[in-house]
Design a protein around this motif. Structure first.
Motif, PDB file in Angstrom:
ATOM      1  N   SER A  36      30.381  -0.896  44.574  1.00 35.51           N
ATOM      2  CA  SER A  36      30.022  -2.220  43.781  1.00 35.51           C
ATOM      3  C   SER A  36      28.690  -2.114  43.348  1.00 35.51           C
ATOM      4  O   SER A  36      27.665  -2.002  44.240  1.00 35.51           O
ATOM      5  CB  SER A  36      30.446  -3.460  44.514  1.00 35.51           C
ATOM      6  OG  SER A  36      29.940  -4.516  43.693  1.00 35.51           O
ATOM      7  N   VAL A  37      28.441  -1.985  42.033  1.00 34.21           N
ATOM      8  CA  VAL A  37      27.140  -1.862  41.580  1.00 34.21           C
ATOM      9  C   VAL A  37      26.587  -3.178  40.848  1.00 34.21           C
ATOM     10  O   VAL A  37      27.266  -3.536  39.922  1.00 34.21           O
ATOM     11  CB  VAL A  37      26.891  -0.458  40.675  1.00 34.21           C
ATOM     12  CG1 VAL A  37      25.694  -0.387  40.116  1.00 34.21           C
ATOM     13  CG2 VAL A  37      27.304   0.625  41.252  1.00 34.21           C
ATOM     14  N   ALA A  94      15.911  -5.504  55.536  1.00 36.13           N
ATOM     15  CA  ALA A  94      16.595  -4.169  55.815  1.00 36.13           C
ATOM     16  C   ALA A  94      15.987  -3.511  57.066  1.00 36.13           C
ATOM     17  O   ALA A  94      14.952  -3.806  57.406  1.00 36.13           O
ATOM     18  CB  ALA A  94      16.051  -3.299  54.381  1.00 36.13           C
ATOM     19  N   THR A  95      16.579  -2.760  57.575  1.00 35.03           N
ATOM     20  CA  THR A  95      16.352  -2.188  58.798  1.00 35.03           C
ATOM     21  C   THR A  95      16.139  -0.518  58.513  1.00 35.03           C
ATOM     22  O   THR A  95      15.280   0.083  59.247  1.00 35.03           O
ATOM     23  CB  THR A  95      17.356  -2.074  59.826  1.00 35.03           C
ATOM     24  OG1 THR A  95      18.691  -1.743  59.576  1.00 35.03           O
ATOM     25  CG2 THR A  95      17.459  -3.457  60.424  1.00 35.03           C
ATOM     26  N   ASP A 143      20.705  -3.668  53.581  1.00 31.11           N
ATOM     27  CA  ASP A 143      20.485  -3.176  54.857  1.00 31.11           C
ATOM     28  C   ASP A 143      19.562  -1.841  54.810  1.00 31.11           C
ATOM     29  O   ASP A 143      18.679  -1.481  55.646  1.00 31.11           O
ATOM     30  CB  ASP A 143      21.862  -2.672  55.386  1.00 31.11           C
ATOM     31  CG  ASP A 143      22.789  -3.613  55.391  1.00 31.11           C
ATOM     32  OD1 ASP A 143      22.668  -4.564  56.352  1.00 31.11           O
ATOM     33  OD2 ASP A 143      23.789  -3.644  54.746  1.00 31.11           O
ATOM     34  N   THR A 144      19.476  -1.189  53.557  1.00 26.30           N
ATOM     35  CA  THR A 144      18.768  -0.212  53.251  1.00 26.30           C
ATOM     36  C   THR A 144      18.106  -0.223  52.182  1.00 26.30           C
ATOM     37  O   THR A 144      18.785  -0.875  51.056  1.00 26.30           O
ATOM     38  CB  THR A 144      19.501   1.359  53.153  1.00 26.30           C
ATOM     39  OG1 THR A 144      20.145   1.463  54.481  1.00 26.30           O
ATOM     40  CG2 THR A 144      18.787   2.374  52.707  1.00 26.30           C
ATOM     41  N   VAL A 183      24.858  -2.751  52.583  1.00 27.02           N
ATOM     42  CA  VAL A 183      24.059  -2.938  51.012  1.00 27.02           C
ATOM     43  C   VAL A 183      22.854  -2.168  50.823  1.00 27.02           C
ATOM     44  O   VAL A 183      22.191  -1.996  52.018  1.00 27.02           O
ATOM     45  CB  VAL A 183      23.792  -4.573  50.818  1.00 27.02           C
ATOM     46  CG1 VAL A 183      22.996  -4.630  49.528  1.00 27.02           C
ATOM     47  CG2 VAL A 183      25.135  -5.318  50.746  1.00 27.02           C
ATOM     48  N   TRP A 184      22.927  -1.369  50.018  1.00 25.57           N
ATOM     49  CA  TRP A 184      21.701  -0.496  49.630  1.00 25.57           C
ATOM     50  C   TRP A 184      20.939  -1.203  48.243  1.00 25.57           C
ATOM     51  O   TRP A 184      21.575  -1.445  47.217  1.00 25.57           O
ATOM     52  CB  TRP A 184      22.008   0.865  49.266  1.00 25.57           C
ATOM     53  CG  TRP A 184      22.286   1.733  50.834  1.00 25.57           C
ATOM     54  CD1 TRP A 184      23.142   1.322  51.583  1.00 25.57           C
ATOM     55  CD2 TRP A 184      21.509   2.892  50.997  1.00 25.57           C
ATOM     56  NE1 TRP A 184      23.180   2.328  52.690  1.00 25.57           N
ATOM     57  CE2 TRP A 184      22.328   3.354  52.270  1.00 25.57           C
ATOM     58  CE3 TRP A 184      20.848   4.076  50.072  1.00 25.57           C
ATOM     59  CZ2 TRP A 184      22.010   4.568  52.833  1.00 25.57           C
ATOM     60  CZ3 TRP A 184      20.526   5.094  50.914  1.00 25.57           C
ATOM     61  CH2 TRP A 184      21.276   5.482  52.145  1.00 25.57           C
ATOM     62  N   VAL A 185      19.594  -1.343  48.399  1.00 26.22           N
ATOM     63  CA  VAL A 185      18.902  -1.596  47.114  1.00 26.22           C
ATOM     64  C   VAL A 185      17.927  -0.534  46.837  1.00 26.22           C
ATOM     65  O   VAL A 185      17.143  -0.127  47.445  1.00 26.22           O
ATOM     66  CB  VAL A 185      18.130  -2.987  47.113  1.00 26.22           C
ATOM     67  CG1 VAL A 185      17.316  -3.091  46.141  1.00 26.22           C
ATOM     68  CG2 VAL A 185      19.262  -4.118  47.365  1.00 26.22           C
TER      69      VAL A 185
END
Lengths: 544, 285
Positions: free
Chosen positions: B22-23, B234-235, B69-70, B45-47
């Motif tokens: 999903s973008v 984010a980790t 998360d990233t 989730v990545w951003v």
């Protein structure tokens, strides 16, 4: 401090000399003498004795900012100026105060010298932490500049003395003269500098040196540039240390062009000045000298930087003072007289000196710089080419009717150096520059071929245009093979033509040779790296 | 991107599915329409930020913090020497400088990247001081900003026909490439300024022979980067485009994050850091 910081910021922000003059004038008109004394001191390029170690400065600022050492170093590499880096990373300072509240420049410098000199690093850190906390960011920067030296703000000494002269209604030459030598920044000395023109000059004061302009290398003929040959006096350009010998009131002083006293390095010249009359000021060149000719600059260097010169060194590196101008005779300033008149007076002084030395059975160490007798501009051009055989740097061309001027001013004195040596070398390392060139790769190391391998032979920092520097910078960033701290190792590809003035054997250099004043003459994009010069061909340039 | 590239548009915040992912796009605050990309797959989730800033700027949408998360962040100004003054302060100084120039009959010229920075500068100018001119390269882009309702002042196209109005009184916004061109000489005498984050460093301003450097960037400064990274939660943090090594090392050693360099295919990245940006006004828009 606030007033001086504002001056610094305004000067730094301007590119127009007229504006800078106006800013300086306004400052000198309004600042109290004790502050103006220090401002003048810094603006003419003098600096405080190092009070703290730069390594400590970095560590303290990093500590206050909560930054690890590696990060402070990375920031410094990018900014290229420690004073600025420290000012930028420190936690936010106070908002700008007005002059009334901030410490005065003189107080601040006094405070710095008093509390930092000889103090332990911990005490020094506390002093600076307190100062940094109480100053706003641009003041901190200026403070750091005072501590780290190198106070460049794009105003020449001439501009500063002119502004001060205009502010107090004196001739610029008078102020320039009074600023020569040991200027100690006190309110009373400042008052002496701006005293009315009729005041007497202290006996130790040298005159400002007159500096020659280089003959432009744009192909213009000497006849077009200078007019008829007969109007010019030609001399050799010596490759030594420019110096002024001042003999007044029974004391002889020897000033270098950097306004350092160099008597201790040349004791026999001082002794020899016993044979000169009172009230004599000579301009000339200190050289290592044996028999009838000068020794290399490298030989002379053995004397420089020595605290004193003992009998062994006196014997090993004999010296001479080759004089070419007379500025004062019998206590009278004769700088306004023409070159011809001064020359004939100089000949008289040197002759009398020679006779006095001879009658006491001594050896004359002062020698007059001979006139180069060439009938035509063509013959002069030819003798320039013979400069190396004559162990000189080139020629000096002096207008016979010209006075002895102040500083570097165009028109009457020209220097015409011999064409430099040139060789093609390969760029192997690059480093970012400092100050104005911070953040750009501008410091390069060049190598030449030796049995299929590259040996570093010179570093060069100058010679490229700003546009070329940007192109080279971009190339370096895209072709870096590895990094060792600030040094980037680059691909073996780019060839540059390197010009240099002299070449000598050297044990300290990997290549076995050392060159003087290496700089980049051209970027040889047309030349592949394998066609760069070899160590053998460079060594062939060594004088037999 | 070639002419044949197929470009779809997507309103901010609206999700579209590409396969299992999903973008959605979210304002990056860099310039009008600049976006971060949020990717979600199986709850992870990545951003990817692209260029961004968190400072206030009326010429574009405000940066939106998107928890993830990233986080893949840019690092153009990832050194602690970069600390932006409040934009309001910078504009107060710029308007003051303009007034001072007027008093000396100098034209005020501000170099700024034509897309984004120029419009931001325009929004910060005090129209009551005098006429505002723009270089053709800036003029071309202004209609898009006006159409989007951004508060640009009225501007004149700076050229031969507006010369007499602008000279000595006006402020002109132009790309850095206009320095030393015949176009600019017709407004002489002038005072030259550059609006860029690079102006934080004295050498950058001096190298270009500018009268003033206004520290105004459309990227996050050191603290802005760190604050944003922390706030996303984010980790894992990927760092690209800028002082990647510095930021990665800081995040690993000082913040205990799993940080890594994301190599960029954008060539000239490094060169832009020092030479290109202050010279041509490219890069730090």
């Amino acid at each position: 401090m606030k007033r001086f910081t504002d001056l610094f910021t305004a000067l730094d922000g301007s590119n127009r000399t007229t504006e800078k003059l106006a800013l300086l004038k306004a400052y000198f008109t309004t600042a109290p003498h004790e502050d103006a004394a220090w401002a003048l001191y810094f603006l003419i390029g003098k600096r405080l004795k190092r009070l703290v170690k730069t390594r400590d400065l970095r560590a303290w600022a990093g500590g206050l900012a909560g930054l690890p050492e590696w990060l402070v170093d990375a920031a410094y590499d990018q900014v290229g100026d420690l004073a600025e880096t420290v000012a930028l990373i420190l936690p936010a300072g106070k908002p700008s105060t007005d002059e009334g509240q901030a410490p005065k420049l003189a107080e601040l410098v006094g405070d710095l010298r008093g509390s930092l000199t000889g103090a332990s690093p911990d005490v020094q850190r506390d002093v600076l932490s307190r100062l940094w906390r109480d100053l706003e960011s641009s003041e901190r920067f200026v403070l750091n500049k005072l501590l780290t030296g190198g106070f460049r703000v794009g105003v020449s000494r001439t501009t500063v003395s002119r502004a001060l002269a205009e502010a107090v209604g004196l001739e610029p030459a008078i102020v320039a003269h009074r600023l020569m030598g040991k200027y100690e920044p006190t309110a009373s000395n400042f008052a002496t500098v701006i005293a009315p023109a009729s005041s007497t000059t202290p006996p130790e004061q040298p005159y400002p040196f007159y500096l020659a302009y280089p003959v432009p290398s744009d192909g213009q003929s000497l006849a077009d540039l200078l007019g008829p040959r007969e109007a010019w006096q030609i001399e050799w350009k010596w490759d030594g240390i420019r110096a002024q010998l001042v003999k007044r009131k029974g004391v002889t002083l020897l000033w270098s062009r950097g306004e350092e006293l160099v008597a201790d390095q040349f004791p026999e010249i001082i002794e020899s000045a016993d044979y000169l009359p009172e009230g004599t000021v000579l301009d000339g060149e200190l050289l290592a000298w044996e028999g009838a000719e000068p020794l290399s600059f490298g030989t002379l260097q053995k004397r420089l930087g020595r605290k004193s010169v003992g009998p062994t060194l006196r014997k090993k590196v004999p010296v001479a003072f080759v004089v070419y101008d007379l500025l004062e005779v019998e206590g009278a300033d004769i700088r306004e007289r023409s070159t011809l008149e001064r020359r004939s007076a100089l000949e008289g002084v040197v002759q009398a000196y020679g006779a006095a030395v001879a009658s006491s059975g001594g050896v004359p160490l002062l020698r007059i710089s001979p006139i180069v007798e060439c009938g035509t501009w063509e013959a002069i051009a030819a003798s320039r080419q013979s400069a190396r055989e004559n162990k000189v740097e080139g020629l000096m061309l002096k207008r016979k009717t010209g006075p002895y001027k102040t500083g570097r001013s165009k028109g009457d004195w020209w220097k015409w150096k011999v064409e430099p040596y040139t060789i093609d070398a390969v760029m192997v390392y690059a480093q970012q520059g400092h100050g104005r060139r911070a953040g750009l790769f501008t410091d390069y190391t060049f190598s030449i071929w030796d049995a299929g391998k590259l040996v570093p032979f010179a570093k060069a920092y100058s010679g490229l245009s700003d546009a070329e520097i940007r192109q080279v910078d971009r190339w370096i960033r895209a072709h870096t093979l590895e990094k060792h701290g600030p040094v980037s190792v680059v691909e073996v590809e780019q060839v540059f033509e390197i010009a240099f003035e002299g070449i000598a054997e050297s044990k300290r250099h990997k290549s076995g040779i050392a060159v003087r004043f290496p700089r980049i003459k051209r970027w040889r994009r047309d030349k592949p790296a394998k066609e760069a010069d070899s160590l053998a061909s460079v060594k062939a340039l060594l004088m037999p | 991107m070639g002419k044949e590239a197929q470009i779809d548009t997507l309103p901010f915040g609206e999700r579209v599915n590409i396969g299992d992912v999903s973008v959605s796009l979210h304002p990056a605050g860099h310039l009008l329409g600049s976006a971060q990309i949020r990717l979600e797959c199986e709850g992870e989730v990545w951003v990817v930020t692209g260029d961004y800033k968190t400072d206030q700027d009326p010429s574009c949408e405000a940066f939106e913090l998107v928890p993830c998360d990233t986080f893949i962040t840019e690092s153009t100004f990832a050194l602690p020497v970069y600390r932006w003054p409040a934009p309001a302060t910078v504009f107060r100084e710029m308007n003051q400088w303009w007034r001072l120039n007027q008093a000396q009959n100098l034209t005020s010229i501000v170099f700024a990247y034509a897309l984004g920075k120029a419009q931001r500068v325009l929004c910060g100018l005090d129209e009551s001081i005098g006429p505002i001119g723009v270089h053709g390269a800036v003029e071309k882009l202004n209609p898009h900003y006006r159409a989007a309702g951004r508060p640009l002042p009225s501007t004149l196209r700076a050229g031969a026909e507006t010369r007499d109005v602008l000279r000595g009184q006006g402020l002109i916004v132009a790309p850095g490439s206009a320095q030393n061109t015949p176009w600019i000489r017709r407004f002489a005498p002038y005072s030259l300024a550059f609006a860029s984050g690079w102006m934080q460093i004295r050498g950058n301003r001096r190298r270009r022979a500018l009268d003033r450097g206004f520290i105004l960037s459309d990227h996050a400064d050191w603290q802005g980067l760190l604050a944003t990274i922390r706030a996303t939660g984010a980790t894992r943090v990927g760092v690209t485009h800028g002082y990647t090594d510095v930021l990665v090392r800081w995040l690993r050693e000082e913040e205990g994050l799993d940080a890594f360099v994301v190599p960029t295919r954008y060539t000239g990245e490094a060169a832009e850091l020092s030479a290109e940006a202050p010279e041509n006004g490219e890069g730090d828009s």
